[in-house]
Motif scaffolding. Structure first.
Motif, PDB file in Angstrom:
ATOM      1  N   ALA A 114       0.855  -1.194   0.000  1.00  0.00           N
ATOM      2  CA  ALA A 114       0.000   0.000   0.000  1.00  0.00           C
ATOM      3  C   ALA A 114       0.882   1.232   0.000  1.00  0.00           C
ATOM      4  N   GLU A 115       0.393   2.285  -0.646  1.00  0.00           N
ATOM      5  CA  GLU A 115       1.133   3.556  -0.651  1.00  0.00           C
ATOM      6  C   GLU A 115       0.158   4.693  -0.928  1.00  0.00           C
ATOM      7  N   ARG A 116       0.641   5.932  -0.784  1.00  0.00           N
ATOM      8  CA  ARG A 116      -0.186   7.091  -1.133  1.00  0.00           C
ATOM      9  C   ARG A 116      -0.459   7.057  -2.634  1.00  0.00           C
ATOM     10  N   VAL A 117      -1.672   7.376  -2.998  1.00  0.00           N
ATOM     11  CA  VAL A 117      -2.017   7.325  -4.420  1.00  0.00           C
ATOM     12  C   VAL A 117      -1.340   8.490  -5.153  1.00  0.00           C
ATOM     13  N   THR A 118      -0.869   8.225  -6.368  1.00  0.00           N
ATOM     14  CA  THR A 118      -0.233   9.254  -7.194  1.00  0.00           C
ATOM     15  C   THR A 118      -1.299   9.886  -8.076  1.00  0.00           C
ATOM     16  N   ASN A 119      -1.445  11.210  -8.027  1.00  0.00           N
ATOM     17  CA  ASN A 119      -2.531  11.870  -8.760  1.00  0.00           C
ATOM     18  C   ASN A 119      -2.056  12.385 -10.120  1.00  0.00           C
ATOM     19  N   GLY A 120      -3.026  12.586 -10.998  1.00  0.00           N
ATOM     20  CA  GLY A 120      -2.742  13.086 -12.342  1.00  0.00           C
ATOM     21  C   GLY A 120      -2.661  11.920 -13.314  1.00  0.00           C
ATOM     22  N   ARG A 121      -3.219  12.106 -14.501  1.00  0.00           N
ATOM     23  CA  ARG A 121      -3.361  10.973 -15.426  1.00  0.00           C
ATOM     24  C   ARG A 121      -2.042  10.291 -15.752  1.00  0.00           C
ATOM     25  N   ASP A 122      -1.040  11.052 -16.168  1.00  0.00           N
ATOM     26  CA  ASP A 122       0.224  10.437 -16.586  1.00  0.00           C
ATOM     27  C   ASP A 122       0.965   9.839 -15.406  1.00  0.00           C
ATOM     28  N   ALA A 123       1.054  10.614 -14.309  1.00  0.00           N
ATOM     29  CA  ALA A 123       1.794  10.129 -13.134  1.00  0.00           C
ATOM     30  C   ALA A 123       1.115   8.885 -12.565  1.00  0.00           C
ATOM     31  N   PHE A 124      -0.222   8.910 -12.507  1.00  0.00           N
ATOM     32  CA  PHE A 124      -0.980   7.767 -11.993  1.00  0.00           C
ATOM     33  C   PHE A 124      -0.740   6.523 -12.855  1.00  0.00           C
ATOM     34  N   SER A 125      -0.850   6.699 -14.155  1.00  0.00           N
ATOM     35  CA  SER A 125      -0.699   5.566 -15.084  1.00  0.00           C
ATOM     36  C   SER A 125       0.700   4.976 -14.985  1.00  0.00           C
ATOM     37  N   ASN A 126       1.711   5.840 -14.977  1.00  0.00           N
ATOM     38  CA  ASN A 126       3.089   5.347 -14.954  1.00  0.00           C
ATOM     39  C   ASN A 126       3.398   4.631 -13.645  1.00  0.00           C
ATOM     40  N   ARG A 127       2.906   5.199 -12.537  1.00  0.00           N
ATOM     41  CA  ARG A 127       3.145   4.556 -11.244  1.00  0.00           C
ATOM     42  C   ARG A 127       2.454   3.183 -11.177  1.00  0.00           C
ATOM     43  N   LEU A 128       1.249   3.125 -11.751  1.00  0.00           N
ATOM     44  CA  LEU A 128       0.501   1.864 -11.757  1.00  0.00           C
ATOM     45  C   LEU A 128       1.283   0.780 -12.519  1.00  0.00           C
ATOM     46  N   ALA A 129       1.830   1.150 -13.668  1.00  0.00           N
ATOM     47  CA  ALA A 129       2.614   0.182 -14.459  1.00  0.00           C
ATOM     48  C   ALA A 129       3.847  -0.271 -13.679  1.00  0.00           C
ATOM     49  N   GLU A 130       4.490   0.666 -12.959  1.00  0.00           N
ATOM     50  CA  GLU A 130       5.656   0.306 -12.127  1.00  0.00           C
ATOM     51  C   GLU A 130       5.257  -0.682 -11.039  1.00  0.00           C
ATOM     52  N   LEU A 131       4.126  -0.395 -10.382  1.00  0.00           N
ATOM     53  CA  LEU A 131       3.679  -1.256  -9.283  1.00  0.00           C
ATOM     54  C   LEU A 131       3.357  -2.663  -9.788  1.00  0.00           C
ATOM     55  N   VAL A 132       2.711  -2.737 -10.946  1.00  0.00           N
ATOM     56  CA  VAL A 132       2.395  -4.049 -11.513  1.00  0.00           C
ATOM     57  C   VAL A 132       3.686  -4.807 -11.805  1.00  0.00           C
ATOM     58  N   ALA A 133       4.662  -4.119 -12.383  1.00  0.00           N
ATOM     59  CA  ALA A 133       5.941  -4.775 -12.705  1.00  0.00           C
ATOM     60  C   ALA A 133       6.616  -5.292 -11.436  1.00  0.00           C
ATOM     61  N   THR A 134       6.521  -4.520 -10.355  1.00  0.00           N
ATOM     62  CA  THR A 134       7.184  -4.906  -9.098  1.00  0.00           C
ATOM     63  C   THR A 134       6.479  -6.078  -8.419  1.00  0.00           C
ATOM     64  N   HIS A 135       5.143  -6.109  -8.482  1.00  0.00           N
ATOM     65  CA  HIS A 135       4.383  -7.060  -7.661  1.00  0.00           C
ATOM     66  C   HIS A 135       3.833  -8.248  -8.452  1.00  0.00           C
ATOM     67  N   ARG A 136       4.232  -8.334  -9.688  1.00  0.00           N
ATOM     68  CA  ARG A 136       3.719  -9.391 -10.557  1.00  0.00           C
ATOM     69  C   ARG A 136       4.581 -10.646 -10.418  1.00  0.00           C
ATOM     70  N   SER A 137       3.965 -11.752 -10.017  1.00  0.00           N
ATOM     71  CA  SER A 137       4.695 -13.023  -9.962  1.00  0.00           C
ATOM     72  C   SER A 137       4.440 -13.752 -11.284  1.00  0.00           C
ATOM     73  N   PRO A 138       5.174 -14.840 -11.535  1.00  0.00           N
ATOM     74  CA  PRO A 138       4.939 -15.571 -12.797  1.00  0.00           C
ATOM     75  C   PRO A 138       3.523 -16.133 -12.917  1.00  0.00           C
ATOM     76  N   ASN A 139       2.814 -16.305 -11.775  1.00  0.00           N
ATOM     77  CA  ASN A 139       1.457 -16.859 -11.826  1.00  0.00           C
ATOM     78  C   ASN A 139       0.390 -15.822 -12.178  1.00  0.00           C
ATOM     79  N   VAL A 140       0.724 -14.547 -12.111  1.00  0.00           N
ATOM     80  CA  VAL A 140      -0.293 -13.504 -12.324  1.00  0.00           C
ATOM     81  C   VAL A 140      -0.773 -13.537 -13.772  1.00  0.00           C
ATOM     82  N   ALA A 141      -2.098 -13.721 -13.933  1.00  0.00           N
ATOM     83  CA  ALA A 141      -2.664 -13.880 -15.270  1.00  0.00           C
ATOM     84  C   ALA A 141      -3.621 -12.757 -15.650  1.00  0.00           C
ATOM     85  N   ALA A 142      -3.956 -11.880 -14.695  1.00  0.00           N
ATOM     86  CA  ALA A 142      -4.916 -10.813 -14.992  1.00  0.00           C
ATOM     87  C   ALA A 142      -4.840  -9.763 -13.888  1.00  0.00           C
TER      88      ALA A 142
END
Ligand SMILES: [Zn+2]
Length: 318
Positions: free
Chosen positions: A33-61
């Protein structure tokens, strides 16, 4: 998709963002959990970073809950309250960035999916939920699926319960959000002349001790909520009505203390059981359910529960 497939459930709040890996039984395998990042570009980019960090090989969706109006079929954020991400084609963008299927729903719908799968509404397939916090959110599950209407059904805080009443943020008057939210409870406490730091637990304690002022405040807070819930029962005949959010449990308690009302409409009420985890669990499970159906809008909750092999399926009495 294999039996070991998991999903990332992401719950975007006005303040915090939660991300977790969820298995098919609704268990949380890892979380952040973390503070949400506001603004369309900043939010989108942070979300992609978080997915990359927390994605295990089993994650399918990926399943994401957004605090606002969402066009789930299009995967599009229409508006998100204090977050400036309106107009973001979230499912398409994140799906392209991560090469994973992405489903997007209103945050309350995701929480209710979690409650239906492994929480307070376990096994039920027709449920109305109100979330009581600063404002009032809502969601409806009908036949095991979130009800969307044209796109954004379930804005249950804006059911009119006091025509001509207080002006609401939505532009109308007397919405249940103006009478029975946390904000409304604070106003009722002030108007009753009680100390402004009086908590809802304090009100219950005073009421139990015979304090008529505290009893009246609780009644003024809960009675319009009952009007809204009964209207939903008349419209949707749910198996039960769940109350979540920080004040959901207190609202169930306050509703239980109201003088009885006789009407055609009887329904069960229950406090939500999963707390802050409801959104990430629902997000993950809904993403997995959508995978099973092959196409997000056609997935249904009882079907995924049955296929998961761990969860009971609700069988309505004939
Ligand atoms: Zn309103």
């Amino acid at each position: 998709m294999t039996d070991s497939a998991t999903a990332l459930g992401i719950d975007v709040g006005g303040t915090n963002l939660r991300i977790a890996e969820i298995d098919a039984a609704g268990r949380i395998l890892s979380r952040h959990a973390e503070r949400v990042t506001n603004g369309r570009d900043a939010f989108s980019n942070r979300l992609a970073e978080l997915v990359a960090t927390h994605r295990s090989p089993n994650v399918a969706a990926i399943g994401i809950g957004i605090p606002g109006r969402v066009d789930a079929a299009a995967g599009l954020v229409l508006s998100a309250g204090y977050l400036d991400i309106g107009g973001l084609p979230l499912a398409g963008w994140l799906g392209t960035a991560t090469r994973l299927p992405v489903v997007v729903e209103n945050d309350c719908s995701m929480a209710l999916i979690g409650e239906c799968a492994v929480g307070a509404a376990r096994g039920a397939e027709n449920v109305v939920m109100f979330t009581i916090g600063t404002g009032i959110g809502g969601a409806i599950i009908q036949g095991g699926r979130p009800l969307h209407g044209h796109a954004t059904a379930g804005q249950l805080g804006h059911i009119t319960v006091r025509p001509g009443g207080e002006r609401c943020n939505c532009g109308r008057q007397g919405c249940v959000e103006t009478t029975s939210s946390g904000t409304s409870l604070g106003r009722l406490i002030r108007e009753a002349g009680l100390a402004t730091d009086t908590t809802v637990q304090g009100l219950f304690a005073r009421s139990d001790a015979g304090d008529d002022v505290a009893t009246a405040v609780l009644r003024a807070w809960a009675e319009p909520m009952r009007d809204a819930a009964t209207s939903m029962a008349a419209a949707f005949d749910p198996d039960l009505v769940v109350f979540g959010g920080g004040l959901g449990g207190a609202m169930v308690r306050a509703l239980g203390r109201l003088p009885p009302e006789t009407s055609w409409y009887n329904y069960d009420i229950r406090p939500a059981a999963l707390g802050d985890d409801a959104g990430i669990i629902g997000g993950g499970l809904w993403a997995l359910a959508s995978l099973r159906r092959g196409k997000a809008p056609q997935a249904s909750l009882p079907a995924f529960a049955a296929e998961a092999g761990h969860l009971p399926v609700f069988n309505p009495q004939p």
